[in-house]
Design a protein around this motif. Structure first.
Motif, PDB file in Angstrom:
ATOM      1  N   LEU A 163       0.863  -1.163   0.000  1.00 17.52           N
ATOM      2  CA  LEU A 163       0.000   0.000   0.000  1.00 17.52           C
ATOM      3  C   LEU A 163       0.905   1.220   0.000  1.00 17.52           C
ATOM      4  O   LEU A 163       1.816   1.324   0.824  1.00 17.52           O
ATOM      5  N   ASP A 164       0.679   2.115  -0.939  1.00 22.07           N
ATOM      6  CA  ASP A 164       1.453   3.341  -1.010  1.00 22.07           C
ATOM      7  C   ASP A 164       0.514   4.451  -1.446  1.00 22.07           C
ATOM      8  O   ASP A 164      -0.593   4.187  -1.907  1.00 22.07           O
ATOM      9  N   TYR A 165       0.946   5.664  -1.289  1.00 21.82           N
ATOM     10  CA  TYR A 165       0.112   6.814  -1.613  1.00 21.82           C
ATOM     11  C   TYR A 165       0.822   7.754  -2.560  1.00 21.82           C
ATOM     12  O   TYR A 165       2.045   7.879  -2.522  1.00 21.82           O
ATOM     13  N   ALA A 166       0.039   8.441  -3.372  1.00 23.09           N
ATOM     14  CA  ALA A 166       0.536   9.521  -4.216  1.00 23.09           C
ATOM     15  C   ALA A 166      -0.314  10.738  -3.868  1.00 23.09           C
ATOM     16  O   ALA A 166      -1.465  10.839  -4.267  1.00 23.09           O
ATOM     17  N   LEU A 167       0.244  11.628  -3.090  1.00 19.34           N
ATOM     18  CA  LEU A 167      -0.487  12.807  -2.615  1.00 19.34           C
ATOM     19  C   LEU A 167       0.042  14.037  -3.330  1.00 19.34           C
ATOM     20  O   LEU A 167       1.080  14.582  -2.977  1.00 19.34           O
ATOM     21  N   LYS A 224      -8.556 -10.675 -16.834  1.00 14.60           N
ATOM     22  CA  LYS A 224      -9.269  -9.969 -15.752  1.00 14.60           C
ATOM     23  C   LYS A 224      -8.351  -9.526 -14.614  1.00 14.60           C
ATOM     24  O   LYS A 224      -8.727  -9.547 -13.448  1.00 14.60           O
ATOM     25  N   GLN A 225      -7.143  -9.086 -14.985  1.00 15.64           N
ATOM     26  CA  GLN A 225      -6.196  -8.575 -13.997  1.00 15.64           C
ATOM     27  C   GLN A 225      -6.203  -7.043 -13.935  1.00 15.64           C
ATOM     28  O   GLN A 225      -5.646  -6.480 -13.017  1.00 15.64           O
ATOM     29  N   TRP A 226      -6.788  -6.387 -14.900  1.00  8.46           N
ATOM     30  CA  TRP A 226      -6.792  -4.930 -15.018  1.00  8.46           C
ATOM     31  C   TRP A 226      -8.162  -4.426 -14.584  1.00  8.46           C
ATOM     32  O   TRP A 226      -9.168  -4.713 -15.211  1.00  8.46           O
ATOM     33  N   HIS A 227      -8.189  -3.652 -13.496  1.00  4.23           N
ATOM     34  CA  HIS A 227      -9.459  -3.198 -12.925  1.00  4.23           C
ATOM     35  C   HIS A 227      -9.461  -1.672 -12.851  1.00  4.23           C
ATOM     36  O   HIS A 227      -8.589  -1.085 -12.203  1.00  4.23           O
ATOM     37  N   VAL A 228     -10.434  -1.057 -13.499  1.00 10.07           N
ATOM     38  CA  VAL A 228     -10.538   0.400 -13.526  1.00 10.07           C
ATOM     39  C   VAL A 228     -11.964   0.788 -13.159  1.00 10.07           C
ATOM     40  O   VAL A 228     -12.916   0.309 -13.768  1.00 10.07           O
ATOM     41  N   GLU A 229     -12.073   1.637 -12.173  1.00 16.35           N
ATOM     42  CA  GLU A 229     -13.375   2.167 -11.764  1.00 16.35           C
ATOM     43  C   GLU A 229     -13.217   3.677 -11.641  1.00 16.35           C
ATOM     44  O   GLU A 229     -12.642   4.171 -10.664  1.00 16.35           O
ATOM     45  N   VAL A 230     -13.647   4.380 -12.660  1.00 12.90           N
ATOM     46  CA  VAL A 230     -13.494   5.833 -12.688  1.00 12.90           C
ATOM     47  C   VAL A 230     -14.843   6.514 -12.871  1.00 12.90           C
ATOM     48  O   VAL A 230     -15.794   5.921 -13.340  1.00 12.90           O
ATOM     49  N   TYR A 231     -14.868   7.762 -12.496  1.00 12.61           N
ATOM     50  CA  TYR A 231     -16.097   8.548 -12.617  1.00 12.61           C
ATOM     51  C   TYR A 231     -15.801   9.940 -13.111  1.00 12.61           C
ATOM     52  O   TYR A 231     -14.686  10.360 -13.127  1.00 12.61           O
ATOM     53  N   HIS A 266      -3.190  -8.692  -9.839  1.00 12.47           N
ATOM     54  CA  HIS A 266      -4.234  -7.790 -10.318  1.00 12.47           C
ATOM     55  C   HIS A 266      -3.838  -6.368  -9.948  1.00 12.47           C
ATOM     56  O   HIS A 266      -3.179  -6.142  -8.938  1.00 12.47           O
ATOM     57  N   ILE A 267      -4.290  -5.405 -10.756  1.00 13.25           N
ATOM     58  CA  ILE A 267      -4.040  -4.003 -10.453  1.00 13.25           C
ATOM     59  C   ILE A 267      -5.365  -3.257 -10.538  1.00 13.25           C
ATOM     60  O   ILE A 267      -6.185  -3.532 -11.414  1.00 13.25           O
ATOM     61  N   TYR A 268      -5.570  -2.359  -9.578  1.00 14.85           N
ATOM     62  CA  TYR A 268      -6.823  -1.628  -9.452  1.00 14.85           C
ATOM     63  C   TYR A 268      -6.571  -0.133  -9.496  1.00 14.85           C
ATOM     64  O   TYR A 268      -5.669   0.371  -8.823  1.00 14.85           O
ATOM     65  N   PHE A 269      -7.396   0.580 -10.270  1.00 16.91           N
ATOM     66  CA  PHE A 269      -7.365   2.036 -10.307  1.00 16.91           C
ATOM     67  C   PHE A 269      -8.777   2.527 -10.042  1.00 16.91           C
ATOM     68  O   PHE A 269      -9.727   2.092 -10.692  1.00 16.91           O
ATOM     69  N   CYS A 270      -8.910   3.434  -9.106  1.00 14.05           N
ATOM     70  CA  CYS A 270     -10.206   3.984  -8.768  1.00 14.05           C
ATOM     71  C   CYS A 270     -10.041   5.474  -8.538  1.00 14.05           C
ATOM     72  O   CYS A 270      -9.137   5.906  -7.817  1.00 14.05           O
ATOM     73  N   GLY A 271     -10.897   6.278  -9.175  1.00 15.68           N
ATOM     74  CA  GLY A 271     -10.830   7.717  -8.987  1.00 15.68           C
ATOM     75  C   GLY A 271     -11.383   8.457 -10.177  1.00 15.68           C
ATOM     76  O   GLY A 271     -12.190   7.929 -10.935  1.00 15.68           O
ATOM     77  N   LEU A 272     -10.923   9.669 -10.345  1.00 14.28           N
ATOM     78  CA  LEU A 272     -11.394  10.508 -11.443  1.00 14.28           C
ATOM     79  C   LEU A 272     -10.912   9.970 -12.782  1.00 14.28           C
ATOM     80  O   LEU A 272      -9.748   9.572 -12.915  1.00 14.28           O
ATOM     81  N   LYS A 273     -11.799   9.974 -13.771  1.00 11.65           N
ATOM     82  CA  LYS A 273     -11.443   9.431 -15.083  1.00 11.65           C
ATOM     83  C   LYS A 273     -10.288  10.191 -15.722  1.00 11.65           C
ATOM     84  O   LYS A 273      -9.574   9.639 -16.548  1.00 11.65           O
ATOM     85  N   GLY A 274     -10.075  11.429 -15.323  1.00  8.89           N
ATOM     86  CA  GLY A 274      -8.980  12.218 -15.873  1.00  8.89           C
ATOM     87  C   GLY A 274      -7.598  11.692 -15.533  1.00  8.89           C
ATOM     88  O   GLY A 274      -6.608  12.094 -16.145  1.00  8.89           O
ATOM     89  N   MET A 275      -7.502  10.769 -14.574  1.00  8.84           N
ATOM     90  CA  MET A 275      -6.189  10.225 -14.203  1.00  8.84           C
ATOM     91  C   MET A 275      -5.725   9.135 -15.168  1.00  8.84           C
ATOM     92  O   MET A 275      -4.538   8.875 -15.288  1.00  8.84           O
TER      93      MET A 275
END
Length: 95
Positions: A11-15, A88-95, A49-58
């Motif tokens: 777990l790491d962060y990009a702030l 099914k290793q690439w997971h993207v949930e953007v809004y 697996h890799i997960y991305f969640c956040g604004l679609k602009g990223m």
């Protein structure tokens, strides 16, 4: 999860308001993932697996970073990504 599988979890962060990337600019997720690029690509090639969640602009920045790293590794980015999606290793949930 980390306590049960410490070798299989990171777990790491990009702030962006608090950290700088290697070029002195704002730290974004693509910068943080690129720091661990060799490990990320190795783990993905072994079924992670890799997960991305956040604004679609990223996503354009993330995909650009992955494309650059893939090409440096001699991979064809579009085929590599297609394989991750198919397995099914690439997971993207953007809004």
């Amino acid at each position: 999860v980390k306590s049960e599988y410490p070798e299989q979890f990171r777990l790491d962060y990009a702030l962006s308001r608090e950290q700088e990337n290697k070029s002195g600019g704002k730290m974004y997720i693509q910068d943080k993932v690129e720091e661990y690029a060799d490990e990320v690509f190795d783990k993905l090639s072994n079924g992670a697996h890799i997960y991305f969640c956040g604004l679609k602009g990223m996503m354009p920045g993330i995909q650009s970073m992955f494309k650059g790293v893939a090409e440096k590794k001699g991979l064809v980015y579009d085929e590599w990504l297609k394989g991750l999606k198919k397995s099914k290793q690439w997971h993207v949930e953007v809004y």
